[in-house]
Scaffold this motif. Structure first.
Motif, PDB file in Angstrom:
ATOM      1  N   ASN A 279      54.016  43.040  43.989  1.00  0.00           N
ATOM      2  CA  ASN A 279      52.575  42.808  44.053  1.00  0.00           C
ATOM      3  C   ASN A 279      52.060  42.831  42.610  1.00  0.00           C
ATOM      4  OD1 ASN A 279      49.894  42.619  44.638  1.00  0.00           O
ATOM      5  ND2 ASN A 279      49.671  44.735  45.335  1.00  0.00           N
ATOM      6  N   ILE A 280      51.979  41.641  42.018  1.00  0.00           N
ATOM      7  CA  ILE A 280      51.485  41.524  40.639  1.00  0.00           C
ATOM      8  C   ILE A 280      50.184  40.731  40.700  1.00  0.00           C
ATOM      9  CG2 ILE A 280      52.001  40.687  38.315  1.00  0.00           C
ATOM     10  CD1 ILE A 280      54.996  40.862  39.057  1.00  0.00           C
ATOM     11  N   SER A 281      49.084  41.356  40.292  1.00  0.00           N
ATOM     12  CA  SER A 281      47.787  40.669  40.405  1.00  0.00           C
ATOM     13  C   SER A 281      46.950  40.898  39.155  1.00  0.00           C
ATOM     14  CB  SER A 281      47.034  41.167  41.640  1.00  0.00           C
ATOM     15  OG  SER A 281      46.840  42.575  41.562  1.00  0.00           O
ATOM     16  N   PHE A 282      46.209  39.860  38.764  1.00  0.00           N
ATOM     17  CA  PHE A 282      45.272  39.938  37.636  1.00  0.00           C
ATOM     18  C   PHE A 282      43.882  39.581  38.157  1.00  0.00           C
ATOM     19  CE2 PHE A 282      49.385  38.365  35.978  1.00  0.00           C
ATOM     20  CZ  PHE A 282      49.722  39.456  35.190  1.00  0.00           C
ATOM     21  N   LYS A 283      42.896  40.460  37.898  1.00  0.00           N
ATOM     22  CA  LYS A 283      41.531  40.199  38.402  1.00  0.00           C
ATOM     23  C   LYS A 283      40.781  39.261  37.459  1.00  0.00           C
ATOM     24  CE  LYS A 283      41.289  44.716  40.572  1.00  0.00           C
ATOM     25  NZ  LYS A 283      40.852  46.099  40.372  1.00  0.00           N
ATOM     26  N   GLU A 284      39.921  38.435  38.071  1.00  0.00           N
ATOM     27  CA  GLU A 284      39.075  37.531  37.299  1.00  0.00           C
ATOM     28  C   GLU A 284      38.033  38.338  36.532  1.00  0.00           C
ATOM     29  OE1 GLU A 284      38.977  34.085  35.983  1.00  0.00           O
ATOM     30  OE2 GLU A 284      39.589  33.807  38.071  1.00  0.00           O
ATOM     31  N   ASN A 285      37.803  37.980  35.262  1.00  0.00           N
ATOM     32  CA  ASN A 285      36.793  38.652  34.403  1.00  0.00           C
ATOM     33  C   ASN A 285      37.015  40.166  34.321  1.00  0.00           C
ATOM     34  OD1 ASN A 285      35.538  36.142  34.067  1.00  0.00           O
ATOM     35  ND2 ASN A 285      34.380  36.445  35.972  1.00  0.00           N
ATOM     36  N   SER A 286      38.268  40.569  34.271  1.00  0.00           N
ATOM     37  CA  SER A 286      38.579  41.999  34.152  1.00  0.00           C
ATOM     38  C   SER A 286      39.674  42.169  33.109  1.00  0.00           C
ATOM     39  CB  SER A 286      39.040  42.545  35.501  1.00  0.00           C
ATOM     40  OG  SER A 286      39.521  43.869  35.342  1.00  0.00           O
ATOM     41  N   SER A 287      39.691  43.343  32.469  1.00  0.00           N
ATOM     42  CA  SER A 287      40.691  43.557  31.414  1.00  0.00           C
ATOM     43  C   SER A 287      41.896  44.335  31.923  1.00  0.00           C
ATOM     44  CB  SER A 287      40.053  44.307  30.240  1.00  0.00           C
ATOM     45  OG  SER A 287      39.599  45.570  30.673  1.00  0.00           O
ATOM     46  N   CYS A 288      42.065  44.395  33.241  1.00  0.00           N
ATOM     47  CA  CYS A 288      43.256  45.086  33.761  1.00  0.00           C
ATOM     48  C   CYS A 288      43.802  44.371  34.996  1.00  0.00           C
ATOM     49  CB  CYS A 288      42.952  46.552  34.077  1.00  0.00           C
ATOM     50  SG  CYS A 288      41.884  46.778  35.489  1.00  0.00           S
ATOM     51  N   GLY A 289      45.027  44.683  35.328  1.00  0.00           N
ATOM     52  CA  GLY A 289      45.684  44.108  36.500  1.00  0.00           C
ATOM     53  C   GLY A 289      46.640  45.119  37.107  1.00  0.00           C
ATOM     54  N   ARG A 290      47.214  44.777  38.273  1.00  0.00           N
ATOM     55  CA  ARG A 290      48.152  45.673  38.969  1.00  0.00           C
ATOM     56  C   ARG A 290      49.578  45.132  38.846  1.00  0.00           C
ATOM     57  NH1 ARG A 290      47.874  50.505  40.245  1.00  0.00           N
ATOM     58  NH2 ARG A 290      49.409  50.175  41.892  1.00  0.00           N
ATOM     59  N   PRO A 365      40.843  34.341  29.691  1.00  0.00           N
ATOM     60  CA  PRO A 365      40.913  33.875  31.089  1.00  0.00           C
ATOM     61  C   PRO A 365      42.099  34.501  31.822  1.00  0.00           C
ATOM     62  CG  PRO A 365      41.631  32.150  29.585  1.00  0.00           C
ATOM     63  CD  PRO A 365      41.088  33.259  28.731  1.00  0.00           C
ATOM     64  N   LYS A 366      41.974  34.604  33.124  1.00  0.00           N
ATOM     65  CA  LYS A 366      43.040  35.165  33.962  1.00  0.00           C
ATOM     66  C   LYS A 366      44.299  34.279  33.866  1.00  0.00           C
ATOM     67  CE  LYS A 366      43.948  35.188  38.782  1.00  0.00           C
ATOM     68  NZ  LYS A 366      43.486  35.016  40.122  1.00  0.00           N
ATOM     69  N   PRO A 367      45.499  34.861  33.780  1.00  0.00           N
ATOM     70  CA  PRO A 367      46.725  34.044  33.713  1.00  0.00           C
ATOM     71  C   PRO A 367      46.827  33.092  34.906  1.00  0.00           C
ATOM     72  CG  PRO A 367      47.229  36.340  33.259  1.00  0.00           C
ATOM     73  CD  PRO A 367      45.795  36.305  33.685  1.00  0.00           C
ATOM     74  N   GLU A 368      47.259  31.867  34.628  1.00  0.00           N
ATOM     75  CA  GLU A 368      47.299  30.844  35.677  1.00  0.00           C
ATOM     76  C   GLU A 368      48.364  31.130  36.728  1.00  0.00           C
ATOM     77  OE1 GLU A 368      47.632  26.977  34.004  1.00  0.00           O
ATOM     78  OE2 GLU A 368      45.775  27.156  32.855  1.00  0.00           O
ATOM     79  N   GLU A 369      49.475  31.716  36.291  1.00  0.00           N
ATOM     80  CA  GLU A 369      50.541  31.985  37.260  1.00  0.00           C
ATOM     81  C   GLU A 369      51.180  33.329  36.983  1.00  0.00           C
ATOM     82  OE1 GLU A 369      54.055  29.454  35.095  1.00  0.00           O
ATOM     83  OE2 GLU A 369      52.773  28.405  36.527  1.00  0.00           O
ATOM     84  N   ASN A 370      51.755  33.909  38.036  1.00  0.00           N
ATOM     85  CA  ASN A 370      52.424  35.196  37.895  1.00  0.00           C
ATOM     86  C   ASN A 370      53.803  35.012  37.248  1.00  0.00           C
ATOM     87  OD1 ASN A 370      50.340  36.569  38.979  1.00  0.00           O
ATOM     88  ND2 ASN A 370      51.346  37.097  40.893  1.00  0.00           N
ATOM     89  N   PRO A 371      54.288  36.030  36.531  1.00  0.00           N
ATOM     90  CA  PRO A 371      55.612  35.905  35.879  1.00  0.00           C
ATOM     91  C   PRO A 371      56.751  35.982  36.900  1.00  0.00           C
ATOM     92  CG  PRO A 371      54.740  38.113  35.585  1.00  0.00           C
ATOM     93  CD  PRO A 371      53.659  37.334  36.268  1.00  0.00           C
TER      94      PRO A 371
END
Length: 418
Positions: A279-290, A365-371
């Protein structure tokens, strides 16, 4: 055929060159360096490069490029196979095929290249013949040579050179007669987001270490030889017998050699020994992700999966990662953005996981795709294809040899998409 050979290290330095016909200028390698710059990865450098007057055919082995220069059209695989044979010979003679080992033994390297290629055409490429022609380096031999001024070149022509089995020398004697076989399989796989297999293939080899006296004739049979596709044989194997009975019949070379290499490409036959929950997620307009991944065993036939490492190339906007592993340790390089998690072995009672927060550049901007996750692992005493050696029979000699077979499964290019 092969005009010249250049050995190039990772820094782009030509540290050794050998010419069999006329001298070819080092400037021909500029075409190779251009192709290397265009390729994102060393393994993506094209093996055949066409230039106005030459073809450059290269392989990448042990952090070295072996670049051969050809002036006329030849089958590229023929040259590639020869270059691999050169690298194998260096490995056999010096214990490693590295820049340091080649520079330390530069005289022997030139002697070997002179014997392996005659006027640009392959001549003596069998290890047994070469070792009779040019003695492998030892400390004692080096000391004696430096005092007496003699060289490592043998005085007599190898006996095998003139026989119809050039890979085996005559008069071999051992006090302990042993035959060992290593069945090594690598899984190349791509697993999609949902855990389904997009692509799976097994690349396998059988490496042999034979120390038998005299001239033994061996037959190796398998429980299920029909599994194997695209089998590539050592020249010692009798192909007719394999075609009719699916039995490997051969008079073996003395010492270490690769008996066969093969492929298992039917996807339904390729078992995937690990699964990954992610579960790898990056939030829009946020400086953190999971970031949350868990690894577990699957279709591993009850064997322990060990030596697991997970490598992830994170997006460029990632500044840092604060993660907590339940097992092993992790490192994150903020320059290359590579996360490496050294897991160790899996115990099914407590599955290893890596969880935490990802810090991103603010305003980016939020990364377009997950690694993607690149996974390495090893399973001892298991051939994942199900290949099993049935028996080894020996003819032509009276003694009873000691026999052993070892199975190993490893990850090749094993990628999980998130």
């Amino acid at each position: 055929m092969i005009h010249s050979l250049f050995l190039i290290n990772c820094s782009g330095d030509i540290f050794l060159e050998k010419h069999w016909k006329s001298v070819v200028s080092q400037s021909v390698c500029d075409y190779f360096f251009e192709a290397q710059e265009k390729a994102a990865d060393v393994e993506n450098v094209p093996p055949v490069i066409s230039t106005p007057h030459h073809y450059l055919i290269s392989i990448y082995r042990d952090k070295l490029f072996f670049v051969s220069v050809i002036q006329t059209e030849v089958p590229p695989l023929f040259v590639i196979e020869f270059l691999h044979r050169v690298a194998d010979t260096f490995q056999d003679y010096f214990g490693e095929c590295s820049e340091a080992a080649i520079k330390d033994n530069v005289v022997i390297v030139y002697e070997l290249l002179e014997e392996m290629l005659d006027n640009g055409f392959p001549l003596a490429t069998e290890s047994n013949i070469l070792k009779e022609l040019i003695k492998p380096p030892t400390i004692l031999r080096s000391v004696v040579n430096s005092i007496t001024g003699s060289s490592n070149v043998g005085d007599t022509l190898p006996t095998g050179q003139l026989s119809n089995i050039p890979w085996r020398r005559a008069g071999v004697k051992y006090t302990n007669n042993e035959a060992y076989f290593d069945v090594v399989e690598e899984i190349d796989a791509i697993i999609d987001k949902s855990g389904s297999t997009v692509f799976a293939e097994i690349q396998g080899v059988i490496d042999a270490c034979i120390k038998l006296s005299g001239m033994p004739d061996l037959s190796l049979s398998f429980m299920n030889p029909r599994l194997l596709d695209d089998v590539s044989f050592h020249p010692c194997i009798r192909f007719k017998r394999w075609e009719s009975e699916r039995v490997l019949s051969f008079i073996p070379p003395d010492g270490n050699f690769r008996l066969i290499s093969y492929r298992v490409s039917s996807q339904n036959l390729v078992a995937i020994p690990v699964y990954v929950k992610h579960n790898i997620s990056f939030k829009e307009n946020s400086s953190c992700g999971r970031f949350d991944i868990t690894i577990g065993p699957k279709q591993n036939m009850g064997k322990t999966i060990e030596g697991i490492t997970v490598t992830v190339h994170m997006p460029k906007v990632v500044l840092n990662m604060n993660l907590t592993p339940t097992q092993g340790s992790y490192t994150f390089d903020p320059v290359t953005k590579v996360l490496a998690w050294d897991v160790g072995k899996i115990t099914p009672q407590k599955l290893p996981s890596l969880k935490g927060l990802v810090n991103l550049q603010s305003g980016a901007p939020k990364p377009e795709e997950n690694p993607s996750l690149n996974i390495q692992f090893k399973i001892q005493q298991l051939a994942i294809s199900g290949l099993k050696v049935n028996r080894l029979d020996m003819y032509g000699e009276k003694y009873k040899p000691f026999k052993g077979v070892k199975y190993v499964t490893k990850a090749g290019k094993f990628q999980v998409r998130t």
